[in-house]
Write a protein that holds these residues in place. Structure first.
Motif, mmCIF file in Angstrom:
data_model
loop_
_atom_site.group_PDB
_atom_site.id
_atom_site.type_symbol
_atom_site.label_atom_id
_atom_site.label_comp_id
_atom_site.label_asym_id
_atom_site.label_seq_id
_atom_site.Cartn_x
_atom_site.Cartn_y
_atom_site.Cartn_z
ATOM 1 N N ILE A 578 0.843 -1.202 0.000
ATOM 2 C CA ILE A 578 0.000 0.000 0.000
ATOM 3 C C ILE A 578 0.878 1.251 0.000
ATOM 4 O O ILE A 578 0.637 2.190 -0.774
ATOM 5 N N THR A 579 1.917 1.274 0.842
ATOM 6 C CA THR A 579 2.798 2.445 0.882
ATOM 7 C C THR A 579 3.564 2.591 -0.431
ATOM 8 O O THR A 579 3.882 3.704 -0.844
ATOM 9 N N GLY A 580 3.847 1.468 -1.098
ATOM 10 C CA GLY A 580 4.514 1.537 -2.402
ATOM 11 C C GLY A 580 3.647 2.261 -3.423
ATOM 12 O O GLY A 580 4.135 3.123 -4.172
ATOM 13 N N LEU A 581 2.361 1.919 -3.461
ATOM 14 C CA LEU A 581 1.447 2.608 -4.369
ATOM 15 C C LEU A 581 1.340 4.086 -4.003
ATOM 16 O O LEU A 581 1.366 4.962 -4.886
ATOM 17 N N LEU A 582 1.242 4.373 -2.716
ATOM 18 C CA LEU A 582 1.089 5.759 -2.283
ATOM 19 C C LEU A 582 2.336 6.581 -2.598
ATOM 20 O O LEU A 582 2.242 7.765 -2.949
ATOM 21 N N SER A 583 3.501 5.956 -2.526
ATOM 22 C CA SER A 583 4.745 6.651 -2.893
ATOM 23 C C SER A 583 4.769 6.958 -4.384
ATOM 24 O O SER A 583 5.206 8.039 -4.798
ATOM 25 N N LEU A 584 4.327 6.011 -5.202
ATOM 26 C CA LEU A 584 4.251 6.241 -6.647
ATOM 27 C C LEU A 584 3.281 7.387 -6.935
ATOM 28 O O LEU A 584 3.573 8.268 -7.753
ATOM 29 N N PHE A 585 2.144 7.396 -6.280
ATOM 30 C CA PHE A 585 1.169 8.466 -6.474
ATOM 31 C C PHE A 585 1.788 9.818 -6.131
ATOM 32 O O PHE A 585 1.617 10.801 -6.865
ATOM 33 N N ASP A 586 2.547 9.863 -5.063
ATOM 34 C CA ASP A 586 3.237 11.082 -4.635
ATOM 35 C C ASP A 586 4.197 11.559 -5.734
ATOM 36 O O ASP A 586 4.234 12.741 -6.087
ATOM 37 N N ARG A 587 4.960 10.623 -6.307
ATOM 38 C CA ARG A 587 5.919 10.987 -7.365
ATOM 39 C C ARG A 587 5.196 11.493 -8.616
ATOM 40 O O ARG A 587 5.627 12.448 -9.254
ATOM 41 N N LEU A 588 4.089 10.836 -8.972
ATOM 42 C CA LEU A 588 3.339 11.250 -10.162
ATOM 43 C C LEU A 588 2.760 12.648 -9.982
ATOM 44 O O LEU A 588 2.790 13.467 -10.917
ATOM 45 N N VAL A 589 2.240 12.943 -8.799
ATOM 46 C CA VAL A 589 1.725 14.292 -8.530
ATOM 47 C C VAL A 589 2.860 15.301 -8.628
ATOM 48 O O VAL A 589 2.700 16.396 -9.183
ATOM 49 N N GLY A 590 4.031 14.919 -8.118
ATOM 50 C CA GLY A 590 5.202 15.794 -8.222
ATOM 51 C C GLY A 590 5.577 16.082 -9.669
ATOM 52 O O GLY A 590 5.922 17.221 -10.024
ATOM 53 N N GLU A 591 5.498 15.048 -10.526
ATOM 54 C CA GLU A 591 5.784 15.242 -11.950
ATOM 55 C C GLU A 591 4.799 16.218 -12.576
ATOM 56 O O GLU A 591 5.163 17.082 -13.378
ATOM 57 N N LEU A 592 3.541 16.078 -12.209
ATOM 58 C CA LEU A 592 2.516 16.960 -12.760
ATOM 59 C C LEU A 592 2.743 18.398 -12.283
ATOM 60 O O LEU A 592 2.623 19.356 -13.059
ATOM 61 N N GLU A 593 3.088 18.530 -11.014
ATOM 62 C CA GLU A 593 3.309 19.865 -10.439
ATOM 63 C C GLU A 593 4.478 20.587 -11.103
ATOM 64 O O GLU A 593 4.506 21.815 -11.169
ATOM 65 N N SER A 594 5.456 19.816 -11.594
ATOM 66 C CA SER A 594 6.659 20.420 -12.175
ATOM 67 C C SER A 594 6.469 20.824 -13.632
ATOM 68 O O SER A 594 7.370 21.391 -14.248
ATOM 69 N N THR A 595 5.300 20.479 -14.219
ATOM 70 C CA THR A 595 5.072 20.808 -15.640
ATOM 71 C C THR A 595 4.250 22.083 -15.786
ATOM 72 O O THR A 595 3.595 22.507 -14.853
#
Length: 595
Positions: A578-595
């Motif tokens: 579960i934490t693995g999925l949540l970490s991936l979600f965090d990274r994806l949001v970060g990618e979106l925020e940087s664009t």
């Protein structure tokens, strides 16, 4: 409708070939007569199993009957889905359904018979008759239900109450599918038209905010109007679950629901608590969405609008299939060769045609091969649907090829793992092989929204079900107000305070059919978490995971789902997947925020 293809317009290589099950309907009729005869033979075993030889004879006959019936029913269903307007196909499906009722009645004696047997007697039978080894696991599996089975007389009464018990679900189904009348909305040309479900989802993705708000109000209006009626059906369903859990000596409806898969309640509770502890990235995503859309306040009907405007990617079926093959290449030659075979061997029904069932699915009888229904329309979403359904197809294909019939069928708990692994691998392939910044942003947004819908929303639903059943166990009132208070509170928790809630939102509980199949939706969340764990390690080049995953696909239902997943490196008894999925979600949001 007139511009839709006729089935006769579709080339043979884009249609499934049902002759692999039955060459013609005369063969279907022969098996139908055979199944009826086998059903009569099965019924004759009632009160006539007295030794190991008799037990083996019944079990072999029952498996044969089940095998024949599965072919009959699947064939009739697939045939009808080709064109739901054909009355002959409907007639065959009706015959198959009636036969199923007959078979259930003829074989219903066996489970009470087995559970009334002493374990020592079964041990002796298995020792005496070597042929029973094949059935041994399933026979002993039944014994775990012994503390939860009532007397023969009570079981007979409960079986006769089946239709009555299902009334809440049936009534809600009639309300939701037949009686609901949505309000009117304004179409693209400014004309008023009656809202439909399909139209609703499309409008929510529109960049016209006034149309979204109008559709939201029109969609929820009939549910709000029927809130008390629907609350009575949902409340009755929960109370039924509590009553039968008590009668069958389970600690709770939740424990009863998890019992068959041998899943401890702690897995369910861990899923909810771990998600609640990591909601920060979701709140950031909601903030980003508000800023990206340029809104002073974010409403519920703003949560589905694509954040990349005017983006369309044409992906014809052949190109989509080749792209999928490239994306799934890390799974190895055996897997890819299976996909190539599926494409050319009549497994897949590709095109949307007049009268064809909508949506997509994978299904097939043991001993033939899986069949995949698509309604491919050359979009990016259609390509992901293709990858998803082919994940199911390869799971079934490999399982059937490596397991005897008795252990080939995998459970719902693991069913979505194979399909989601394919989607994750494909989206990473597209991200890594695109130089188009707009496409990459679209894919990241698509991935985020997939996780949001398949994970966060389902965990929220799972917590709602848990709270409702706990209230029912305590004898608290289950009213429209109590459901609405719980639902609104959970929506705020899982989506953040920054979403301004329209008054209709709190009635969201009234439109969810899954709530009448209690404690089911959590499997979507554990499924995507497991798939992301597996796919991430495969993408990292971990060949051990590739091999263990292929073994998992070949294992069918030979072990309990948690054990099957543990062999792939996924342990749902811990928070890590579960934490693995949540970490991936965090990274994806970060990618979106940087664009």
């Amino acid at each position: 409708m007139s511009d839709q293809l006729q089935r006769s317009d579709v080339s043979a290589h884009e249609k499934w070939d049902l002759t692999h099950i039955y060459a013609d309907m005369s063969q279907w009729e022969e098996d139908y007569e055979r199944a009826q005869a086998l059903s009569r033979e099965a019924a004759a075993f009632q009160d006539n199993i007295h030794d190991a030889e008799g037990l083996l004879a019944y079990l072999k006959l029952d498996e044969q009957l089940s095998f024949v019936y599965e072919k009959l029913f699947v064939y009739a269903s697939l045939k009808q889905d080709e064109d739901t307007r054909v009355t002959e196909a409907q007639a065959y499906l009706d015959k198959a359904r009636s036969l199923g009722v007959t078979i259930k009645s003829a074989t219903s004696f066996f489970r009470p018979f087995l559970l009334n047997m002493e374990k020592e007697t079964l041990d002796r039978y298995i020792a005496e008759e070597q042929g029973l080894d094949y059935f041994k696991k399933d026979l002993y599996e039944e014994f775990k239900y012994k503390p939860h089975v009532l007397s023969k007389e009570k079981e007979e009464v409960l079986s006769q109450l089946g239709e009555v018990i299902s009334v809440p679900k049936t009534v809600f189904g009639m309300i939701n599918n037949a009686d609901i009348q949505f309000g009117e909305v304004t179409d693209e040309n400014g004309n008023k038209t009656t809202l439909t479900r399909g139209m609703y989802s499309r409008i929510l993705e529109s960049h016209n905010r006034e149309r979204r708000a109008e559709a939201f109000k029109a969609y929820y209006k009939p549910y709000v109007g029927l809130k008390n009626t629907i609350a009575s059906t949902l409340g009755a369903s929960a109370k039924n679950n509590v009553l039968f859990s008590k009668m069958r000596n389970y600690e709770s409806p939740l424990q009863r629901s998890l019992f068959a898969d041998n899943v401890p309640v702690s897995v369910y509770e861990n899923l909810i608590q771990t998600t609640r502890d990591h909601l920060g990235p979701m709140y950031r995503y909601v903030d980003y969405r508000q800023k990206r859309l340029g809104l002073d306040e974010l409403r519920v009907y703003d949560l589905s609008v694509p954040l990349v405007e005017d983006f369309e990617l044409e992906k014809p079926y052949d190109e989509a299939y080749e792209t999928m093959l490239a994306g799934l290449a890390p799974l190895g030659d055996e897997y890819i060769n299976g996909l190539k075979q599926a494409r050319t061997s009549g497994w897949i029904d590709v095109r949307e045609t007049q009268g064809k069932r909508s949506g997509a699915y994978c299904w097939g009888p043991y001993g033939t091969h899986p069949y995949v229904l698509l309604n491919h329309n050359n979009t990016l979403d259609s390509m992901f649907t293709l990858a998803h359904e082919m994940g199911h197809a390869m799971h079934s294909y490999l399982s059937d090829a490596h397991q005897p019939r008795i252990s080939a069928q995998y459970t719902i708990f693991v069913a979505e793992v194979a399909s989601t692994v394919n989607e994750v691998l494909l989206i990473h392939y597209l991200l890594n092989h695109s130089t188009d910044a707009k496409l990459k942003r679209y894919l990241v947004n698509h991935f985020i929204d997939t996780i949001k819908g398949t994970f966060f929303t389902q965990v929220m639903f799972a917590e709602f079900e848990k709270i409702v059943h706990e209230k029912a166990m305590r004898g608290e009132a289950l009213t429209a107000d109590s459901f609405s208070e719980t639902y609104e509170s959970l929506f705020r928790t899982y989506n953040g305070e920054q979403v301004v809630l329209d008054p209709e939102l709190k009635y969201g509980w009234s439109r969810i059919p899954h709530f009448y199949n209690a404690f089911y939706v959590y499997k979507y969340a554990t499924g995507i978490a497991s798939a992301i764990s597996i796919a991430t390690r495969i993408l990292d080049g971990d060949q051990e995971t590739v091999q263990s995953y292929l073994t998992f696909l070949k294992s069918g239902g030979s072990e309990y789902p948690l054990e099957l997943l543990r062999r792939t490196g996924v342990d749902l008894l811990t928070p890590e997947p579960i934490t693995g999925l949540l970490s991936l979600f965090d990274r994806l949001v970060g990618e979106l925020e940087s664009t």
